[in-house]
Design a protein around this motif. Structure first.
Motif, short mmCIF file in Angstrom:
data_model
loop_
_atom_site.label_atom_id
_atom_site.label_comp_id
_atom_site.label_asym_id
_atom_site.label_seq_id
_atom_site.Cartn_x
_atom_site.Cartn_y
_atom_site.Cartn_z
N PRO A 98 -1.76 -10.56 2.81
CA PRO A 98 -1.92 -11.89 3.39
C PRO A 98 -0.58 -12.63 3.40
O PRO A 98 0.35 -12.25 2.70
CB PRO A 98 -2.91 -12.58 2.45
N ASN A 99 -0.51 -13.69 4.20
CA ASN A 99 0.69 -14.55 4.21
C ASN A 99 1.00 -14.97 2.80
O ASN A 99 0.11 -15.17 2.00
CB ASN A 99 0.43 -15.81 5.04
N GLN A 100 2.24 -15.15 2.50
CA GLN A 100 2.70 -15.56 1.17
C GLN A 100 2.69 -14.40 0.18
O GLN A 100 3.31 -14.47 -0.86
CB GLN A 100 1.88 -16.69 0.57
N GLY A 101 1.97 -13.35 0.49
CA GLY A 101 1.94 -12.21 -0.40
C GLY A 101 3.05 -11.26 0.00
O GLY A 101 3.31 -11.06 1.18
N LYS A 102 3.76 -10.72 -1.00
CA LYS A 102 4.75 -9.71 -0.64
C LYS A 102 4.99 -8.73 -1.79
O LYS A 102 4.66 -9.00 -2.94
CB LYS A 102 6.05 -10.34 -0.16
N ILE A 103 5.58 -7.60 -1.41
CA ILE A 103 5.91 -6.60 -2.41
C ILE A 103 7.10 -7.11 -3.21
O ILE A 103 8.10 -7.55 -2.64
CB ILE A 103 6.32 -5.27 -1.74
N GLY A 104 6.96 -7.08 -4.54
CA GLY A 104 8.08 -7.47 -5.40
C GLY A 104 9.00 -6.30 -5.60
O GLY A 104 10.14 -6.29 -5.14
N THR A 105 8.50 -5.29 -6.28
CA THR A 105 9.32 -4.10 -6.54
C THR A 105 8.45 -2.86 -6.34
O THR A 105 7.24 -2.96 -6.17
CB THR A 105 9.79 -4.07 -8.01
N GLY A 106 9.08 -1.73 -6.39
CA GLY A 106 8.33 -0.49 -6.40
C GLY A 106 8.57 0.39 -5.19
O GLY A 106 9.30 0.03 -4.27
N LYS A 107 7.97 1.58 -5.26
CA LYS A 107 8.12 2.56 -4.18
C LYS A 107 6.73 3.01 -3.74
O LYS A 107 5.85 3.22 -4.58
CB LYS A 107 8.88 3.79 -4.68
N ILE A 108 6.56 3.16 -2.44
CA ILE A 108 5.31 3.72 -1.92
C ILE A 108 5.70 4.84 -0.98
O ILE A 108 6.36 4.62 0.04
CB ILE A 108 4.47 2.66 -1.18
N ASN A 109 5.32 6.04 -1.36
CA ASN A 109 5.72 7.21 -0.59
C ASN A 109 4.49 7.97 -0.10
O ASN A 109 3.64 8.35 -0.89
CB ASN A 109 6.59 8.11 -1.48
N PHE A 110 4.42 8.16 1.22
CA PHE A 110 3.30 8.92 1.79
C PHE A 110 3.85 10.16 2.46
O PHE A 110 4.59 10.07 3.44
CB PHE A 110 2.53 8.06 2.80
N GLU A 111 3.56 11.30 1.90
CA GLU A 111 4.02 12.59 2.43
C GLU A 111 5.52 12.58 2.75
O GLU A 111 5.92 13.02 3.82
CB GLU A 111 3.24 12.95 3.68
N GLY A 112 6.29 12.03 1.83
CA GLY A 112 7.73 12.05 2.03
C GLY A 112 8.27 10.86 2.82
O GLY A 112 9.47 10.70 2.96
N THR A 113 7.38 10.03 3.36
CA THR A 113 7.84 8.84 4.08
C THR A 113 7.78 7.61 3.18
O THR A 113 6.75 7.35 2.56
CB THR A 113 6.96 8.58 5.33
N ASP A 114 8.87 6.88 3.15
CA ASP A 114 8.94 5.65 2.37
C ASP A 114 8.25 4.54 3.18
O ASP A 114 8.82 4.00 4.11
CB ASP A 114 10.42 5.33 2.13
N LEU A 115 7.01 4.21 2.82
CA LEU A 115 6.24 3.26 3.63
C LEU A 115 6.86 1.87 3.62
O LEU A 115 6.74 1.12 4.58
CB LEU A 115 4.78 3.18 3.15
N LEU A 116 7.52 1.52 2.53
CA LEU A 116 8.07 0.17 2.44
C LEU A 116 9.27 -0.02 3.37
O LEU A 116 9.66 -1.14 3.68
CB LEU A 116 8.46 -0.16 1.00
N ALA A 117 9.84 1.09 3.84
CA ALA A 117 10.99 0.99 4.73
C ALA A 117 10.58 0.96 6.20
O ALA A 117 11.41 0.75 7.08
CB ALA A 117 11.94 2.16 4.48
N LEU A 118 9.29 1.17 6.47
CA LEU A 118 8.86 1.27 7.87
C LEU A 118 8.76 -0.09 8.54
O LEU A 118 8.38 -1.08 7.93
CB LEU A 118 7.48 1.94 7.95
N LYS A 119 9.08 -0.11 9.84
CA LYS A 119 8.82 -1.30 10.64
C LYS A 119 7.32 -1.34 10.95
O LYS A 119 6.66 -0.30 10.96
CB LYS A 119 9.60 -1.21 11.96
#
Ligand SMILES: Nc1ncnc2c1ncn2[C@@H]1O[C@H](COP(=O)(O)OP(=O)(O)O)[C@@H](O)[C@H]1O
Ligand SMILES: [Mg+2]
Length: 333
Positions: free
Chosen positions: A61-82
């Protein structure tokens, strides 16, 4: 080997920010899911379960955001995706099923239209092919008269049927991973069991990974391979399902187990853990569970315990935790 892991979440923190302060809703959560594996994430309302799954889907939701961490799906860094690239993953490789099927389905369109749209969003097939697949999908999730239901509107169906439709939509592109957030909470007990059976069945068929999120340990007791017990944004205990169910070591897990209705007991004798999950704006010092813990000691109110592996694969965040015999840690008299 890493390639055996579908999703890995490492030290994920998710925060809400306003002008003055930052509140942590998910605090340093880590987990992995393999193909064919079901992970249960359990905890009372307000534990951060939904925010954890929305973090993975990039649907905060708005105002919510990822602070730290890594999320990897089958070798793809989801946090880096547009967002554009995340859309290709959402619904196609990772699907989500929500609590209230009536809310998640669009009341203005037929069931069939919504499944066909889901298929066409990700796959280059003709409308006719998509329709054929949609009708097959409806039948495969246990919907009788699937051709008629294809042309029905959600409001013409029961809650259980709508949840089956949601599962059909979630399955429409053969995802590798499904997040099911309280998928049976809005349904009555008989229908709950049917929907859980259905999830198990489709998982066996497609070898998907499933993350099932619930406040009700009973829901994951039969279906999950591993369980993470969350409390106020943190993982408190994590172990294989049998260990959690029969040899729980965290007093919070023991409380959740004790509050499960048993056939032999009348409902008015049902145990419940006193108090509520603390608000993220007002976390207690020390262990987050100290304000409600029947085994609390002085040190628990001073410093938060670290997660410890008390036996292989069994992690507990409690000073007193130790391997248990059948029956688990005793929380009173
Ligand atoms: N939009 C929001 N703004 C501020 N805080 C929120 C918002 N949504 C949820 N929270 C807070 O985040 C915490 C975790 O919520 P949630 O993930 O929905 O818990 P659960 O799914 O375990 O019930 C709760 O303390 C809740 O009050
Ligand atoms: Mg929730």
């Amino acid at each position: 080997m890493m390639s055996d892991v579908l999703l890995s979440v490492e030290n994920l923190s998710m925060v809400f920010e306003n002008k003055r302060r930052t509140f942590t809703a998910v605090d340093n959560l880590s987990f992995t899911v393999k193909p064919g594996q079901t992970l249960g994430i359990v905890g009372e309302s307000g534990s951060g379960k939904t925010m954890a799954s929305l973090s993975v889907m990039n649907l905060l939701p708005n105002q919510g955001k990822i602070g730290t961490g890594k999320i990897n799906f089958e070798g793809t860094d989801l946090l880096a995706l547009k967002e554009k690239d995340m859309q290709k993953i959402r619904g196609k490789y990772i699907s989500m099923i929500f609590q209230d099927p009536m809310m998640s389905l669009d009341q203005v369109y037929t069931v069939g239209y919504q499944i066909v749209e889901a298929i066409l969003a990700h796959e280059k097939v003709s409308k006719a092919e998509a329709k054929e697949r949609a009708i097959k999908l409806l039948a495969s999730v246990g919907i009788p008269h699937s051709e008629r239901v294809f042309n029905s509107y959600p409001f013409q169906l029961s809650g259980g049927m709508c949840q089956r439709v949601m599962i059909a939509i979630a399955l429409s592109c053969n995802p590798k991973l499904i997040f099911a957030d309280e998928p049976t909470t809005a349904l009555d007990v008989t229908v709950q069991a049917q929907i859980l059976d259905l999830l198990k069945k489709v998982q066996n068929e497609y070898n998907m990974g499933i993350v099932i999120i619930t406040h009700d340990l009973g829901v994951v007791a039969d279906i999950a391979d591993r369980i993470i017990v969350m409390y106020a944004g943190k993982s408190m205990e994590e172990a294989p399902t049998e260990t959690i169910m029969f040899r729980a070591s965290h007093p919070y897990t023991a409380g959740l187990i004790k509050s499960m209705p048993k056939l032999s007991e009348s409902v008015d004798r049902l145990y419940s853990i006193e108090g509520m999950v603390p608000d993220i704006r007002n976390m207690p010092k020390g262990c987050r569970f100290c304000t409600r813990c029947p085994l609390v000691e002085e040190r628990c109110r001073v410093e938060e315990p670290e997660m410890r592996e008390i036996e292989p694969g069994h992690f507990v965040r409690c000073y007193k935790a130790e391997p248990q015999k059948e029956g688990g840690v005793q929380i009173n008299g």
